[in-house]
Design an enzyme around this catalytic site. Structure first.
Site, short mmCIF file in Angstrom:
data_model
loop_
_atom_site.label_atom_id
_atom_site.label_comp_id
_atom_site.label_asym_id
_atom_site.label_seq_id
_atom_site.Cartn_x
_atom_site.Cartn_y
_atom_site.Cartn_z
N ARG A 20 0.65 -0.75 0.02
CA ARG A 20 0.07 -0.02 -0.08
C ARG A 20 0.93 1.15 0.05
O ARG A 20 0.07 2.24 -0.16
CB ARG A 20 -0.62 -0.45 1.22
CG ARG A 20 -2.02 -1.17 0.67
CD ARG A 20 -2.93 -1.34 2.40
NE ARG A 20 -1.59 -2.59 3.00
CZ ARG A 20 -2.21 -2.61 4.75
NH1 ARG A 20 -3.43 -1.86 5.09
NH2 ARG A 20 -1.54 -3.32 5.32
N GLU A 157 -9.38 -11.03 12.68
CA GLU A 157 -9.35 -9.97 11.64
C GLU A 157 -10.27 -9.19 11.24
O GLU A 157 -11.09 -10.51 11.13
CB GLU A 157 -8.03 -10.68 10.87
CG GLU A 157 -6.41 -11.17 11.00
CD GLU A 157 -5.67 -9.81 12.31
OE1 GLU A 157 -5.42 -8.64 11.21
OE2 GLU A 157 -5.66 -10.05 13.69
C1 UD1 Z 1 -1.66 -6.69 11.79
C2 UD1 Z 1 -2.17 -7.86 12.85
C3 UD1 Z 1 -4.06 -6.89 13.68
C4 UD1 Z 1 -3.14 -5.71 13.67
C5 UD1 Z 1 -2.51 -5.06 13.26
C6 UD1 Z 1 -1.81 -4.05 13.85
C7 UD1 Z 1 -2.33 -10.13 12.09
C8 UD1 Z 1 -2.62 -11.44 11.53
N1 UD1 Z 1 -3.09 -9.62 12.12
O1 UD1 Z 1 -2.28 -6.81 10.71
O2 UD1 Z 1 -4.40 -8.11 14.46
O3 UD1 Z 1 -4.55 -5.61 14.73
O4 UD1 Z 1 -1.68 -6.13 13.17
O5 UD1 Z 1 -0.85 -3.04 12.96
O6 UD1 Z 1 -1.19 -10.41 12.38
N2 UD1 Z 1 5.17 -9.61 8.73
C9 UD1 Z 1 5.35 -10.23 8.16
N3 UD1 Z 1 6.12 -10.90 6.91
C10 UD1 Z 1 4.13 -11.73 6.71
C11 UD1 Z 1 3.52 -10.62 6.94
C12 UD1 Z 1 3.81 -9.31 7.96
O7 UD1 Z 1 6.87 -9.95 8.39
O8 UD1 Z 1 4.21 -12.67 6.32
C13 UD1 Z 1 4.94 -8.06 9.25
C14 UD1 Z 1 4.83 -6.50 8.33
O9 UD1 Z 1 6.20 -7.06 7.80
C15 UD1 Z 1 4.72 -5.94 9.35
C16 UD1 Z 1 3.63 -6.28 10.68
O10 UD1 Z 1 4.17 -8.13 10.24
O11 UD1 Z 1 5.44 -5.15 10.29
C17 UD1 Z 1 2.36 -6.64 9.84
O12 UD1 Z 1 1.77 -7.23 8.60
P1 UD1 Z 1 0.43 -7.03 8.12
O13 UD1 Z 1 0.74 -6.89 7.20
O14 UD1 Z 1 0.97 -4.81 7.80
O15 UD1 Z 1 -0.63 -6.84 9.08
P2 UD1 Z 1 -1.44 -5.92 9.70
O16 UD1 Z 1 -3.08 -6.11 8.38
O17 UD1 Z 1 -1.29 -4.78 9.77
CA CA Z 2 0.45 -2.86 9.52
#
Ligand code: UD1
Ligand code: CA
Length: 462
Positions: A20, A157
């Site tokens: 995004r 979620e």
């Molecule tokens: C996540 C949480 C959500 C919370 C929110 C708060 C989950 C499933 N959901 O959602 O409950 O309210 O954060 O900000 O955890 N990342 C990885 N590898 C992956 C996916 C993500 O390292 O495969 C890292 C991203 O770089 C990021 C963090 O994990 O720093 C969160 O990932 P993101 O996709 O932004 O999750 P949200 O949809 O924001």
């Molecule tokens: Ca996030």
């Protein structure tokens, strides 16, 4: 057991692509107050004194590592982004068998160590510590589901939530802490049976509840848990962060003409009665002495300004040391290696680089002073240029005390102007000027008697 003796490991999840953001730069390298988002999170992590600090990277991992590598970080790669649960699982081999794990997100930069401490304490006591928050607009966040007794039962979620569940304003911040061996077992049991087909870290909450492990939710101040998913959120967070810094500076006794038009991208140390006008940007390490004034729209990076100095509007100053009572600008540019001694003056449209300007010396208008050592009480006339570069090498110019340099002079370095010497206006100085004497290079002035200006020929129509 004394919680202090239980080793703490911090895992920072930073592998997400940040789609995004619509950027070639990995999301965690986008800057907040001049530093990558991830640098803020690492600073918070370090304040908790973890035994191990593990960063999970993926997309653009080499760049992230290059930008932020340090001896205390263990880098772990998540080659496919299968979700936050999978990312956390990737970090497990880098952790010991003992202790507690605190999970942080690389895109949530404003959380404070004090806010995380209770989670660590909960985990040290064998519980699952979870950081929650109540948000006016919970859109996009996971929601906290509680039972009739008010106990947390699981996290849903947004994309998996029912319309009723979406009305819940208590959200998951993403930060949690648990005993390492518990987390290992819970993560091994995750599935990806959900709307996004991902392994959700958030599902460990339901797993803990199933096992009868108490979940301890701690409510965080909303402004600490805002994440960066797009550039709008990044800009909003920047303003919040700047506001927080500006308020701290006001409390410390610094005048900011308008706290909403001030940006600090680094660290500021300031004395008493410092005044900073609108639109000023301070970067790196900036030290301002007592009574320093900075006019509107100045940029200072890694600069030291002594007591009583005044920087007038629209100056750009980098890696310079400015002495007491000095006046700079308006519209001056001081480049790296500039040192201005007490009460010196550098005026408008003057550029100074790698030069010392002695006590009380003045370079008031339209000049370039590079690679120069200038003594005290020197006066440099308008339009003076040091020719310090011969196309291959740089050479020094030395101007001794009390010299007077006439306007529009070129000093072809290496060259020395002796103590108290005077250079006539328009001089091109190619050899040293002896002390106390007048030196000038000038084509003799001539007047042609009776000379007439040419007149335009008029063509007559025939
Ligand atoms: C996540 C949480 C959500 C919370 C929110 C708060 C989950 C499933 N959901 O959602 O409950 O309210 O954060 O900000 O955890 N990342 C990885 N590898 C992956 C996916 C993500 O390292 O495969 C890292 C991203 O770089 C990021 C963090 O994990 O720093 C969160 O990932 P993101 O996709 O932004 O999750 P949200 O949809 O924001
Ligand atoms: Ca996030």
């Amino acid at each position: 057991m004394n919680p202090e003796s239980i080793p703490l490991h911090v895992v920072v999840l930073a592998a997400g692509q940040g789609t995004r953001m619509r950027s070639d730069l990995p999301k965690v390298l986008h800057r907040l107050a001049g530093r990558p988002l991830l640098a803020h999170v690492l600073e918070t992590a370090r304040a908790l004194r973890p035994q191990r600090l593990v960063v999970v990277h993926g997309h653009g991992g080499a760049r992230v590592r290059e930008a932020l590598d340090a001896p205390d970080i263990e880098w772990v790669e998540q080659d496919r982004q299968l979700g936050t649960g999978h990312a956390a699982a990737c970090a497990l081999p880098a952790l010991g068998a003992q202790g507690v794990v605190l999970v942080l997100y690389g895109d949530v930069p404003l959380v404070r160590p004090e806010t995380l401490q209770p989670l660590v304490a909960a985990a040290a006591a064998g519980r699952l510590g979870l950081l929650t928050a109540r948000l006016e607009d919970p859109t996009g966040y996971g929601r906290i589901l509680r039972d009739a007794a008010g106990q947390v039962v699981r996290i849903v979620e947004e994309r998996d939530a029912t319309p009723q569940e979406r009305h819940i304003d208590e959200v998951n911040t993403g930060f949690l802490a648990a005993p390492v061996e518990r987390l290992r077992a819970w993560l091994a049991g995750l599935d990806c049976d959900n709307a996004q087909g991902e392994y959700y870290l958030t599902d460990v909450v339901a797993a803990a509840v199933r096992e009868g492990v108490p979940v301890e939710a701690h409510d965080a101040p909303p402004e600490e848990v805002l994440g960066v998913n797009d550039r709008g959120q990044l800009a909003a967070l920047e303003r919040r962060y700047q506001r927080r810094q500006a308020e701290a500076l006001l409390r410390a006794g610094i005048t900011l003409r308008d706290p909403s038009r001030f940006d600090l991208r680094g660290r500021l140390e300031a004395g008493r009665d410092v005044e900073i006008d609108v639109g000023v940007v301070l970067e790196g390490e900036v030290r301002l002495g007592d009574g320093v004034r900075i006019g509107p729209y100045c940029i200072l990076r890694d600069v030291e300004v002594a007591d009583g100095a005044c920087i007038h509007s629209h100056c750009v100053i980098e890696e310079a040391v400015i002495g007491p009572g000095v006046q700079v600008g308006p519209f001056a540019r001081l480049r790296p290696g500039t040192r201005l001694a007490a009460r010196a003056k550098v005026g408008n449209f003057v550029e100074v680089k790698n030069s010392e300007i002695g006590e009380g010396s003045k370079v008031n208008h339209l000049s370039y002073i590079g690679d120069t050592t200038m003594g005290r009480d020197v006066n440099v006339g308008a339009g003076t240029i040091t020719c310090n570069y011969d196309g291959a090498n740089k050479h020094r110019t030395v101007i001794e005390d009390e010299a007077f340099i006439g306007s529009d002079t070129q000093l072809v370095a290496p060259v020395r102007v002796g103590r108290g010497a005077t250079l006539g206006a328009g001089t091109t100085l190619t050899r040293d000027a002896p002390p106390g004497e007048l030196t000038l290079s000038r084509v003799p002035q001539q007047t042609r008697k009776g000379w007439k200006r040419p007149v335009k020929k008029v063509r007559r129509e025939e």
